[in-house]
Scaffold this motif. Structure first.
Motif, PDB file in Angstrom:
ATOM      1  N   LEU A 322       0.815  -1.216   0.000  1.00 10.98           N
ATOM      2  CA  LEU A 322       0.000   0.000   0.000  1.00 10.98           C
ATOM      3  C   LEU A 322       0.848   1.265   0.000  1.00 10.98           C
ATOM      4  O   LEU A 322       0.355   2.345  -0.340  1.00 10.98           O
ATOM      5  CB  LEU A 322      -0.917   0.012   1.232  1.00 10.98           C
ATOM      6  CG  LEU A 322      -2.106  -0.964   1.210  1.00 10.98           C
ATOM      7  CD1 LEU A 322      -2.851  -0.901   2.534  1.00 10.98           C
ATOM      8  CD2 LEU A 322      -3.037  -0.639   0.060  1.00 10.98           C
ATOM      9  N   THR A 323       2.128   1.140   0.354  1.00 12.60           N
ATOM     10  CA  THR A 323       2.979   2.326   0.397  1.00 12.60           C
ATOM     11  C   THR A 323       3.144   2.964  -0.976  1.00 12.60           C
ATOM     12  O   THR A 323       3.278   4.177  -1.081  1.00 12.60           O
ATOM     13  CB  THR A 323       4.367   1.986   0.975  1.00 12.60           C
ATOM     14  OG1 THR A 323       4.927   0.887   0.230  1.00 12.60           O
ATOM     15  CG2 THR A 323       4.275   1.613   2.444  1.00 12.60           C
ATOM     16  N   TYR A 324       3.138   2.144  -2.045  1.00 10.20           N
ATOM     17  CA  TYR A 324       3.335   2.693  -3.390  1.00 10.20           C
ATOM     18  C   TYR A 324       2.404   2.081  -4.431  1.00 10.20           C
ATOM     19  O   TYR A 324       2.682   2.171  -5.631  1.00 10.20           O
ATOM     20  CB  TYR A 324       4.789   2.524  -3.838  1.00 10.20           C
ATOM     21  CG  TYR A 324       5.740   3.488  -3.156  1.00 10.20           C
ATOM     22  CD1 TYR A 324       5.869   4.806  -3.593  1.00 10.20           C
ATOM     23  CD2 TYR A 324       6.492   3.083  -2.057  1.00 10.20           C
ATOM     24  CE1 TYR A 324       6.732   5.690  -2.962  1.00 10.20           C
ATOM     25  CE2 TYR A 324       7.353   3.958  -1.417  1.00 10.20           C
ATOM     26  CZ  TYR A 324       7.474   5.264  -1.879  1.00 10.20           C
ATOM     27  OH  TYR A 324       8.314   6.150  -1.240  1.00 10.20           O
ATOM     28  N   GLU A 325       1.302   1.453  -4.007  1.00  9.35           N
ATOM     29  CA  GLU A 325       0.345   0.890  -4.961  1.00  9.35           C
ATOM     30  C   GLU A 325      -1.069   1.263  -4.556  1.00  9.35           C
ATOM     31  O   GLU A 325      -1.450   1.066  -3.399  1.00  9.35           O
ATOM     32  CB  GLU A 325       0.495  -0.633  -5.042  1.00  9.35           C
ATOM     33  CG  GLU A 325       1.791  -1.081  -5.691  1.00  9.35           C
ATOM     34  CD  GLU A 325       1.977  -2.589  -5.708  1.00  9.35           C
ATOM     35  OE1 GLU A 325       2.974  -3.044  -6.284  1.00  9.35           O
ATOM     36  OE2 GLU A 325       1.136  -3.301  -5.111  1.00  9.35           O
ATOM     37  N   HIS A 326      -1.850   1.791  -5.498  1.00  2.59           N
ATOM     38  CA  HIS A 326      -3.195   2.260  -5.168  1.00  2.59           C
ATOM     39  C   HIS A 326      -4.215   1.131  -5.120  1.00  2.59           C
ATOM     40  O   HIS A 326      -5.275   1.269  -4.508  1.00  2.59           O
ATOM     41  CB  HIS A 326      -3.647   3.350  -6.148  1.00  2.59           C
ATOM     42  CG  HIS A 326      -3.773   2.898  -7.560  1.00  2.59           C
ATOM     43  ND1 HIS A 326      -4.981   2.873  -8.218  1.00  2.59           N
ATOM     44  CD2 HIS A 326      -2.854   2.451  -8.452  1.00  2.59           C
ATOM     45  CE1 HIS A 326      -4.795   2.448  -9.460  1.00  2.59           C
ATOM     46  NE2 HIS A 326      -3.507   2.187  -9.617  1.00  2.59           N
ATOM     47  N   ILE A 327      -3.937   0.010  -5.807  1.00  2.00           N
ATOM     48  CA  ILE A 327      -4.751  -1.194  -5.692  1.00  2.00           C
ATOM     49  C   ILE A 327      -3.813  -2.398  -5.739  1.00  2.00           C
ATOM     50  O   ILE A 327      -2.636  -2.267  -6.100  1.00  2.00           O
ATOM     51  CB  ILE A 327      -5.806  -1.326  -6.820  1.00  2.00           C
ATOM     52  CG1 ILE A 327      -5.106  -1.553  -8.167  1.00  2.00           C
ATOM     53  CG2 ILE A 327      -6.742  -0.141  -6.861  1.00  2.00           C
ATOM     54  CD1 ILE A 327      -6.030  -2.032  -9.272  1.00  2.00           C
ATOM     55  N   ALA A 328      -4.326  -3.564  -5.418  1.00  2.00           N
ATOM     56  CA  ALA A 328      -3.546  -4.793  -5.595  1.00  2.00           C
ATOM     57  C   ALA A 328      -3.561  -5.147  -7.079  1.00  2.00           C
ATOM     58  O   ALA A 328      -4.631  -5.239  -7.687  1.00  2.00           O
ATOM     59  CB  ALA A 328      -4.147  -5.932  -4.783  1.00  2.00           C
ATOM     60  N   PRO A 329      -2.408  -5.309  -7.705  1.00  2.00           N
ATOM     61  CA  PRO A 329      -2.379  -5.574  -9.156  1.00  2.00           C
ATOM     62  C   PRO A 329      -3.176  -6.803  -9.563  1.00  2.00           C
ATOM     63  O   PRO A 329      -3.720  -6.855 -10.670  1.00  2.00           O
ATOM     64  CB  PRO A 329      -0.884  -5.740  -9.459  1.00  2.00           C
ATOM     65  CG  PRO A 329      -0.211  -5.934  -8.138  1.00  2.00           C
ATOM     66  CD  PRO A 329      -1.057  -5.253  -7.127  1.00  2.00           C
ATOM     67  N   GLU A 330      -3.294  -7.789  -8.671  1.00  2.00           N
ATOM     68  CA  GLU A 330      -4.022  -9.008  -8.994  1.00  2.00           C
ATOM     69  C   GLU A 330      -5.502  -8.745  -9.247  1.00  2.00           C
ATOM     70  O   GLU A 330      -6.170  -9.546  -9.918  1.00  2.00           O
ATOM     71  CB  GLU A 330      -3.871 -10.029  -7.864  1.00  2.00           C
ATOM     72  CG  GLU A 330      -2.452 -10.522  -7.630  1.00  2.00           C
ATOM     73  CD  GLU A 330      -1.605  -9.542  -6.832  1.00  2.00           C
ATOM     74  OE1 GLU A 330      -0.373  -9.727  -6.784  1.00  2.00           O
ATOM     75  OE2 GLU A 330      -2.185  -8.576  -6.260  1.00  2.00           O
ATOM     76  N   GLN A 331      -6.033  -7.643  -8.732  1.00  2.00           N
ATOM     77  CA  GLN A 331      -7.449  -7.354  -8.921  1.00  2.00           C
ATOM     78  C   GLN A 331      -7.801  -7.149 -10.392  1.00  2.00           C
ATOM     79  O   GLN A 331      -8.934  -7.382 -10.798  1.00  2.00           O
ATOM     80  CB  GLN A 331      -7.850  -6.105  -8.117  1.00  2.00           C
ATOM     81  CG  GLN A 331      -7.849  -6.324  -6.611  1.00  2.00           C
ATOM     82  CD  GLN A 331      -8.251  -5.074  -5.852  1.00  2.00           C
ATOM     83  OE1 GLN A 331      -7.447  -4.164  -5.673  1.00  2.00           O
ATOM     84  NE2 GLN A 331      -9.494  -5.014  -5.430  1.00  2.00           N
TER      85      GLN A 331
END
Length: 560
Positions: A322-331
């Protein structure tokens, strides 16, 4: 199938890749291409798929006929057309007969909303334009068709003459339209304007028989996605767009950005969750079909969308994504990537090589060796963040795990021209076919020496052909590999023709892409290095499901 929009958090998706998207400059679809894309969109779960304009060209006629033989599983296939022509009845218009012959339940009809287009574009009266809308929709309804009405140039029309623009919508509603779609055809509107005008239309809902609204935006101002989101928040319930934002001029609203923004950020339901996880796959598959390189920096689905390069970023993401990603890429079916470059730290190296199946401790001297080798090669002109396949081969070499399925001993290339370049009559645009290269290679494969030769229209093509000829006997899977991109960069132009050259070669097997790099003062040698590594990388065995642990000794041991 009944597609309902009465749930307040349901947004209906309407894809126009096969029609509006195909109007992108440089994009040309065969009938087979269109069939393949339609099936991909159907598998993704898109409710409406616009197939084209039957009668506008033979290709679209053939596509709709073939779709009747191979129907979609869940989506509605939609035919597209304009209102009838001025001065003739709808029943007499051959364009509408072609639409009926396509056999779709739904037809999308676009009509003029802007008085400027009516009087100057169509050269007819405002009253006749209303009659064209009314009679076209009434006629299609009488023939059992369900109509989606696209109000072309709607936002420009409303700004210039709101009373007449609204009158066109009222006419379409009274004539039997099931949806009224507001189109920002010129792509010149901004989100606040879209929201304000959409709200004004919704305030007239009682005059429009409370029909649901849709939005169709173009990207000429770089705001197509933002405009569509603004319209949804204002109350529309259908979003039209294209995969990867393909479309005329600057493109259409990109469904690959719209869908996750609507579903993951705003809480609307567009696709089943399990379908959303195929978004990246579908995006890249359609890129392959249309023969356009995917946009690596596209939001959500791009190769770089969840890539981390800075050492501080990588270290933080490893602790908490969450520090540098706005969503989980797997979504959205994407994946996290760590990029390695001269700016990398040990965290980058450890994370990257873990993806290759190698687990090392940060204190292991081999990690430092990999980092130092990386920085040395990048100083010489290599670029591994753009050539991850070459980086993996380098890591395997340093860890003693590179298999070397073949070895290049030597190559020789000659180029022959049959044109008289000194002639004043020589035509540089027509001389390409008169230049041929011949490459001969000597390689060792599985202990056997092979000498092969091949011709090509350039030295790299000839070299590629000669290598394949030698390797196919031992590795038939090579036949599925093709070069999808070739880039050359002069690194020190001040050195003139003696400058060092970096060559990046991208490969694809139709499902995956990988890139290798070669650097040399000789462009052919640089190309050869990248080409050899790309073919070698394609022959790597599938990654082991268990990582390899190098922490205890130089001998690889499996981690259970």
């Amino acid at each position: 199938m009944e597609i309902k929009s009465d749930h307040p958090t349901r947004v209906i998706l309407y894809d126009t890749t096969l029609r509006d998207g195909a109007q992108r400059e440089g994009l040309s679809l065969s009938v087979q291409d269109k069939l393949q894309i339609a099936k991909l969109l159907d598998r993704l779960g898109i409710p409406f798929i616009e197939g084209g304009w039957p009668g506008a060209n033979p290709k679209d006629v053939q596509f709709f006929w073939q779709m009747r033989e191979e129907p979609l599983t869940q989506a509605e296939l939609v035919a597209f057309c304009s209102t009838r022509r001025p001065g003739r009845t709808a029943a007499e218009d051959p364009m509408l007969q072609a639409i009926l012959a396509a056999g779709t339940r739904y037809v999308t009809v676009f009509g003029k909303s802007w008085d400027l287009h009516v009087t100057q574009g169509l050269g007819t009266s405002l009253e006749e334009n209303l009659a064209m809308i009314r009679e076209t929709l009434t006629y299609l309804g009488s023939q059992g068709r369900r109509v989606i009405y696209d109000a072309e140039h709607w936002f420009d029309a409303y700004r210039h003459n709101p009373d007449y623009a609204l009158q066109t919508l009222v006419t379409a509603a009274e004539a039997g339209a099931e949806w009224l779609v507001l189109c920002d055809t010129n792509g010149g509107s901004l989100p606040h304007e879209i929201a304000q005008i959409t709200a004004a239309v919704l305030a007239e809902s009682h005059h429009l028989r409370h029909l649901p609204l849709g939005i169709h935006t173009h990207n000429d101002s770089g705001t197509a996605v933002a405009n569509a989101l603004a319209a949804v928040q204002a109350g529309v319930r259908m979003v039209q767009g294209t995969i990867n934002g393909y479309g005329e001029r600057c493109g259409n609203a990109d469904l690959c950005s719209l869908i996750p923004n609507l579903q993951l950020k705003l809480g609307y339901t567009c696709l089943p969750e399990e379908k959303l996880q195929h978004l990246t796959e579908i995006s890249r598959s359609i890129s392959e079909v249309v023969n356009l390189a995917p946009d690596d920096h596209a939001p959500f689905v791009g190769l770089s969308a969840f890539a981390h390069k800075g050492g501080i970023h990588v270290s933080a993401v490893q602790k908490n994504p969450l520090t540098y990603e706005h969503i989980a890429p797997e979504q959205v079916g994407n994946c996290r990537r760590v990029v390695v470059s001269e700016q990398s730290g040990l965290s980058n190296i450890l994370s990257k090589i873990a993806g290759f199946g190698f687990v090392l401790d940060k204190s292991d001297p081999q990690v430092r060796s990999i980092l130092e080798r990386l920085k040395t090669l990048e100083l010489e002109g290599y670029q591994f963040e753009a050539a991850e396949a070459s980086f993996e081969l380098m890591v395997r070499e340093l860890l003693g795990q590179r298999s070397h399925p073949f070895e290049m001993l030597s190559f020789n290339i000659s180029t022959t021209t049959r044109s008289d370049w000194s002639s004043k009559d020589w035509d540089p645009t027509g001389g390409e076919a008169d230049v041929q290269s011949l490459a001969a290679v000597k390689i060792v494969v599985q202990g056997q020496t092979r000498v092969t030769a091949a011709e090509g229209n350039g030295p790299v093509a000839a070299l590629d052909g000669a290598l394949r000829k030698a390797l196919l006997e031992f590795y038939p899977q090579i036949e599925q590999i093709h070069l999808s991109d070739y880039k050359v960069r002069i690194l020190n132009g001040q050195a003139g023709t003696s400058a060092k050259t970096r060559v990046l070669v991208e490969f694809s097997d139709g499902h995956h892409r990988w890139t290798t790099v070669g650097v040399s003062t000789n462009i052919i040698e640089a190309s050869c290095r990248a080409l050899v590594e790309g073919l070698e990388y394609s022959l790597l065995p599938p990654s082991s499901p268990l990582p390899i642990d190098y922490r205890s000794s130089a001998t690889a041991t499996r981690v259970s």
